[in-house]
Design a protein around this motif. Structure first.
Motif, PDB file in Angstrom:
ATOM      1  N   PHE A   1      -4.006 -13.349  13.565  1.00 34.32           N
ATOM      2  CA  PHE A   1      -4.095 -11.954  14.261  1.00 34.32           C
ATOM      3  C   PHE A   1      -2.766 -11.664  15.076  1.00 34.32           C
ATOM      4  O   PHE A   1      -3.017 -11.325  16.208  1.00 34.32           O
ATOM      5  N   ASN A   2      -1.661 -11.885  14.589  1.00 31.18           N
ATOM      6  CA  ASN A   2      -0.518 -12.132  15.472  1.00 31.18           C
ATOM      7  C   ASN A   2       0.587 -11.141  14.939  1.00 31.18           C
ATOM      8  O   ASN A   2       1.488 -11.422  14.466  1.00 31.18           O
ATOM      9  N   PRO A   3       0.391  -9.692  15.012  1.00 28.02           N
ATOM     10  CA  PRO A   3      -0.752  -8.879  15.722  1.00 28.02           C
ATOM     11  C   PRO A   3      -1.920  -8.634  14.578  1.00 28.02           C
ATOM     12  O   PRO A   3      -1.692  -8.726  13.297  1.00 28.02           O
ATOM     13  N   PRO A   4      -3.062  -8.266  15.068  1.00 28.41           N
ATOM     14  CA  PRO A   4      -4.124  -7.684  13.953  1.00 28.41           C
ATOM     15  C   PRO A   4      -3.688  -6.532  13.218  1.00 28.41           C
ATOM     16  O   PRO A   4      -2.893  -5.515  14.023  1.00 28.41           O
ATOM     17  N   THR A   5      -3.638  -6.246  11.966  1.00 28.64           N
ATOM     18  CA  THR A   5      -3.176  -5.115  11.226  1.00 28.64           C
ATOM     19  C   THR A   5      -4.401  -4.437  10.585  1.00 28.64           C
ATOM     20  O   THR A   5      -5.542  -4.890  10.724  1.00 28.64           O
ATOM     21  N   TYR A   6      -3.873  -3.223  10.115  1.00 33.01           N
ATOM     22  CA  TYR A   6      -5.024  -2.424   9.420  1.00 33.01           C
ATOM     23  C   TYR A   6      -5.491  -2.935   8.321  1.00 33.01           C
ATOM     24  O   TYR A   6      -6.811  -2.989   7.965  1.00 33.01           O
ATOM     25  N   MET A   7      -4.653  -4.032   7.767  1.00 29.17           N
ATOM     26  CA  MET A   7      -5.254  -4.725   6.558  1.00 29.17           C
ATOM     27  C   MET A   7      -6.313  -5.684   7.106  1.00 29.17           C
ATOM     28  O   MET A   7      -7.399  -6.039   6.295  1.00 29.17           O
ATOM     29  N   HIS A   8      -6.106  -6.303   8.069  1.00 34.20           N
ATOM     30  CA  HIS A   8      -7.199  -7.199   8.578  1.00 34.20           C
ATOM     31  C   HIS A   8      -8.559  -6.640   8.988  1.00 34.20           C
ATOM     32  O   HIS A   8      -9.863  -6.953   8.451  1.00 34.20           O
ATOM     33  N   LEU A   9      -8.465  -5.405   9.288  1.00 37.05           N
ATOM     34  CA  LEU A   9      -9.679  -4.296   9.525  1.00 37.05           C
ATOM     35  C   LEU A   9     -10.293  -3.990   8.039  1.00 37.05           C
ATOM     36  O   LEU A   9     -11.423  -3.763   7.878  1.00 37.05           O
ATOM     37  N   ARG A  10      -9.360  -3.855   7.095  1.00 35.16           N
ATOM     38  CA  ARG A  10      -9.545  -3.185   5.945  1.00 35.16           C
ATOM     39  C   ARG A  10     -10.548  -4.274   5.253  1.00 35.16           C
ATOM     40  O   ARG A  10     -11.541  -3.967   4.418  1.00 35.16           O
ATOM     41  N   MET A  11      -9.999  -5.623   5.244  1.00 36.99           N
ATOM     42  CA  MET A  11     -10.754  -6.715   4.691  1.00 36.99           C
ATOM     43  C   MET A  11     -12.541  -6.769   4.981  1.00 36.99           C
ATOM     44  O   MET A  11     -13.171  -6.855   4.170  1.00 36.99           O
TER      45      MET A  11
ATOM     46  N   ILE B   1     -15.879 -15.091   0.870  1.00 41.96           N
ATOM     47  CA  ILE B   1     -15.561 -13.898   0.182  1.00 41.96           C
ATOM     48  C   ILE B   1     -14.011 -13.763   0.527  1.00 41.96           C
ATOM     49  O   ILE B   1     -13.608 -13.657   1.501  1.00 41.96           O
ATOM     50  N   CYS B   2     -13.278 -13.578  -0.605  1.00 40.69           N
ATOM     51  CA  CYS B   2     -11.918 -13.486  -0.733  1.00 40.69           C
ATOM     52  C   CYS B   2     -11.228 -12.015  -1.253  1.00 40.69           C
ATOM     53  O   CYS B   2     -11.767 -11.503  -2.269  1.00 40.69           O
ATOM     54  N   ILE B   3     -10.581 -11.593  -0.148  1.00 38.30           N
ATOM     55  CA  ILE B   3     -10.198 -10.333  -0.727  1.00 38.30           C
ATOM     56  C   ILE B   3      -8.861 -10.514  -1.231  1.00 38.30           C
ATOM     57  O   ILE B   3      -7.838 -11.132  -0.939  1.00 38.30           O
ATOM     58  N   CYS B   4      -8.815  -9.836  -2.709  1.00 36.59           N
ATOM     59  CA  CYS B   4      -7.387  -9.887  -3.398  1.00 36.59           C
ATOM     60  C   CYS B   4      -6.716  -8.754  -3.310  1.00 36.59           C
ATOM     61  O   CYS B   4      -7.270  -7.686  -4.071  1.00 36.59           O
ATOM     62  N   ARG B   5      -5.524  -8.817  -3.140  1.00 38.27           N
ATOM     63  CA  ARG B   5      -4.559  -7.585  -3.168  1.00 38.27           C
ATOM     64  C   ARG B   5      -4.053  -7.534  -4.525  1.00 38.27           C
ATOM     65  O   ARG B   5      -4.010  -8.470  -5.297  1.00 38.27           O
ATOM     66  N   GLY B   6      -3.175  -6.470  -4.957  1.00 39.91           N
ATOM     67  CA  GLY B   6      -2.403  -6.215  -5.926  1.00 39.91           C
ATOM     68  C   GLY B   6      -1.626  -7.429  -6.515  1.00 39.91           C
ATOM     69  O   GLY B   6      -0.651  -7.608  -5.527  1.00 39.91           O
ATOM     70  N   GLY B   7      -1.602  -7.883  -7.700  1.00 42.32           N
ATOM     71  CA  GLY B   7      -0.633  -8.893  -8.177  1.00 42.32           C
ATOM     72  C   GLY B   7      -0.764 -10.226  -7.816  1.00 42.32           C
ATOM     73  O   GLY B   7      -0.533 -11.154  -8.202  1.00 42.32           O
ATOM     74  N   GLN B   8      -2.250 -10.190  -7.131  1.00 38.54           N
ATOM     75  CA  GLN B   8      -2.869 -11.865  -7.051  1.00 38.54           C
ATOM     76  C   GLN B   8      -3.898 -12.425  -8.015  1.00 38.54           C
ATOM     77  O   GLN B   8      -4.768 -11.516  -8.162  1.00 38.54           O
ATOM     78  N   ASP B   9      -3.558 -13.042  -8.511  1.00 38.62           N
ATOM     79  CA  ASP B   9      -4.475 -13.681  -9.834  1.00 38.62           C
ATOM     80  C   ASP B   9      -5.335 -14.712  -9.328  1.00 38.62           C
ATOM     81  O   ASP B   9      -5.453 -15.750  -9.718  1.00 38.62           O
ATOM     82  N   THR B  10      -6.206 -14.353  -8.487  1.00 44.58           N
ATOM     83  CA  THR B  10      -7.168 -15.251  -7.737  1.00 44.58           C
ATOM     84  C   THR B  10      -8.043 -15.941  -8.536  1.00 44.58           C
ATOM     85  O   THR B  10      -8.528 -17.097  -8.569  1.00 44.58           O
TER      86      THR B  10
ATOM     87  N   ASN C   1     -20.105 -20.043  -5.107  1.00 43.56           N
ATOM     88  CA  ASN C   1     -19.985 -19.676  -3.714  1.00 43.56           C
ATOM     89  C   ASN C   1     -18.710 -19.079  -3.339  1.00 43.56           C
ATOM     90  O   ASN C   1     -18.523 -18.802  -2.068  1.00 43.56           O
ATOM     91  N   ILE C   2     -17.919 -18.441  -4.352  1.00 42.89           N
ATOM     92  CA  ILE C   2     -16.737 -17.770  -3.846  1.00 42.89           C
ATOM     93  C   ILE C   2     -16.840 -16.228  -4.567  1.00 42.89           C
ATOM     94  O   ILE C   2     -17.160 -16.048  -5.494  1.00 42.89           O
ATOM     95  N   LYS C   3     -16.775 -15.472  -3.682  1.00 42.68           N
ATOM     96  CA  LYS C   3     -16.751 -13.929  -4.088  1.00 42.68           C
ATOM     97  C   LYS C   3     -15.609 -13.226  -4.161  1.00 42.68           C
ATOM     98  O   LYS C   3     -14.702 -13.400  -3.025  1.00 42.68           O
ATOM     99  N   VAL C   4     -15.237 -12.785  -5.150  1.00 39.98           N
ATOM    100  CA  VAL C   4     -13.663 -12.251  -5.258  1.00 39.98           C
ATOM    101  C   VAL C   4     -13.877 -10.622  -5.113  1.00 39.98           C
ATOM    102  O   VAL C   4     -14.425 -10.164  -5.944  1.00 39.98           O
ATOM    103  N   VAL C   5     -13.060 -10.157  -4.065  1.00 40.45           N
ATOM    104  CA  VAL C   5     -13.167  -8.719  -4.094  1.00 40.45           C
ATOM    105  C   VAL C   5     -11.893  -7.969  -4.248  1.00 40.45           C
ATOM    106  O   VAL C   5     -10.729  -8.508  -3.365  1.00 40.45           O
ATOM    107  N   ASP C   6     -11.596  -7.389  -5.139  1.00 40.70           N
ATOM    108  CA  ASP C   6     -10.268  -6.466  -5.331  1.00 40.70           C
ATOM    109  C   ASP C   6     -10.179  -5.381  -4.408  1.00 40.70           C
ATOM    110  O   ASP C   6     -10.993  -4.489  -4.272  1.00 40.70           O
ATOM    111  N   GLU C   7      -8.756  -5.241  -3.818  1.00 39.18           N
ATOM    112  CA  GLU C   7      -8.449  -4.076  -2.980  1.00 39.18           C
ATOM    113  C   GLU C   7      -7.862  -3.128  -4.080  1.00 39.18           C
ATOM    114  O   GLU C   7      -6.552  -3.476  -4.698  1.00 39.18           O
TER     115      GLU C   7
END
Length: 268
Positions: free
Chosen positions: A56-66, A186-195, A211-217
């Motif tokens: 969190f160096n620094p915290p961004t809107y993406m951190h909050l969006r997750m 719980i893993c947040i996946c951005r566009g282009g990431q083939d998690t 035990n892994i939940k993948v969530v697409d943004e």
């Protein structure tokens, strides 16, 4: 739910000796299901809290969006979502350009101040030494179980795809099978990431896929702390990349720039 609770012993994983007792914030913990989502609670109505560790160096809107994406995904699966914690990493992590923990704690606090359910747990950052992620999750789980004595609260690690992939990078993690088995991710996946393919190709991740939940943004968001720092170092604007209160804090404390006179630095 009001106040804070302190550290207690872990039933399944002993916390390291010499840790400081830092209270866990509880002031925002409450059911986020709402009138519509409550009707979709699963039979168990499992209460759940997510924890995001990181610089969190620094915290961004993406951190909050997750956190928002995690909340939506878990509510849609019938969980009773109670809230989430940002846990800034300890100074002894030794990452390049890492500002002091107290600054990162305060930035996370101002960044999450408008959220109804995101809190900041300073326990990890304020310890005398670096703490493993597993110990951070243990601490939150124990504190919550000490609060919700009549029912267990499930804790999950909230992360981005890059962190999940680091589990399979040799030398990055002490084997952390327990994170998947006891807590889950719980893993947040951005566009282009083939998690999902990464999980399929790796034995550790594949064996723990339940035990892994993948969530697409669905809305492209490429904001990162690294890019924000680069803009700051070059005197460029970071407005709409990070919350205004974080920009104000950075400016007041001259962070991420060697310029002592800020007249030429575009914070907003």
């Amino acid at each position: 739910m009001e106040g804070c609770v302190g550290l207690v012993g872990s039933a399944h994983n002993e916390l390291p000796s010499g840790v400081l007792d830092v209270p866990l914030p509880l002031d925002k913990l409450s059911s986020q299901c709402g009138s519509q989502n409550c009707s979709r609670l699963n039979e168990q109505g499992t209460k759940i809290v997510v924890v995001s560790t990181g610089s969190f160096n620094p915290p961004t809107y993406m951190h909050l969006r997750m956190f928002e994406l995690a909340k939506d995904a878990l509510l849609s699966e019938g969980y009773d979502f109670l809230g989430g914690y940002m846990s800034p990493v300890n100074d002894s992590y030794g990452k390049q350009n890492l500002v002091l923990a107290e600054h990162r704690i305060e930035m996370c606090k101002v960044a999450s101040s408008t959220s109804s359910f995101i809190m900041v747990d300073p326990w990890e950052a304020r310890q005398p030494t670096y703490q493993r992620t597993l110990h951070v999750l243990d601490r939150v789980q124990d504190a919550l179980n000490n609060t919700f004595t009549s029912e267990k609260v499930k804790v999950m690690l909230l992360c981005g795809a890059d962190l999940l992939e680091s589990f399979i990078t040799p030398g990055v993690w002490i084997p952390e099978q327990a994170i998947f088995e006891i807590y889950g991710v719980i893993c947040i996946c951005r566009g282009g990431q083939d998690t999902r393919n990464v999980i399929f190709e790796n034995d550790l991740l594949y064996n723990n896929k339940k035990n892994i939940k993948v969530v697409d943004e669905q809305i492209a968001n490429d904001i990162s702390s690294t890019k924000v720092r680069r803009n700051l170092e070059r005197g460029l604007s970071v407005k709409y990349l990070i919350p205004d209160e974080v920009i104000k804090y950075i400016k007041e404390h001259y962070l991420y720039t060697h310029i002592k006179e800020c007249t030429n630095t575009k914070f907003g």
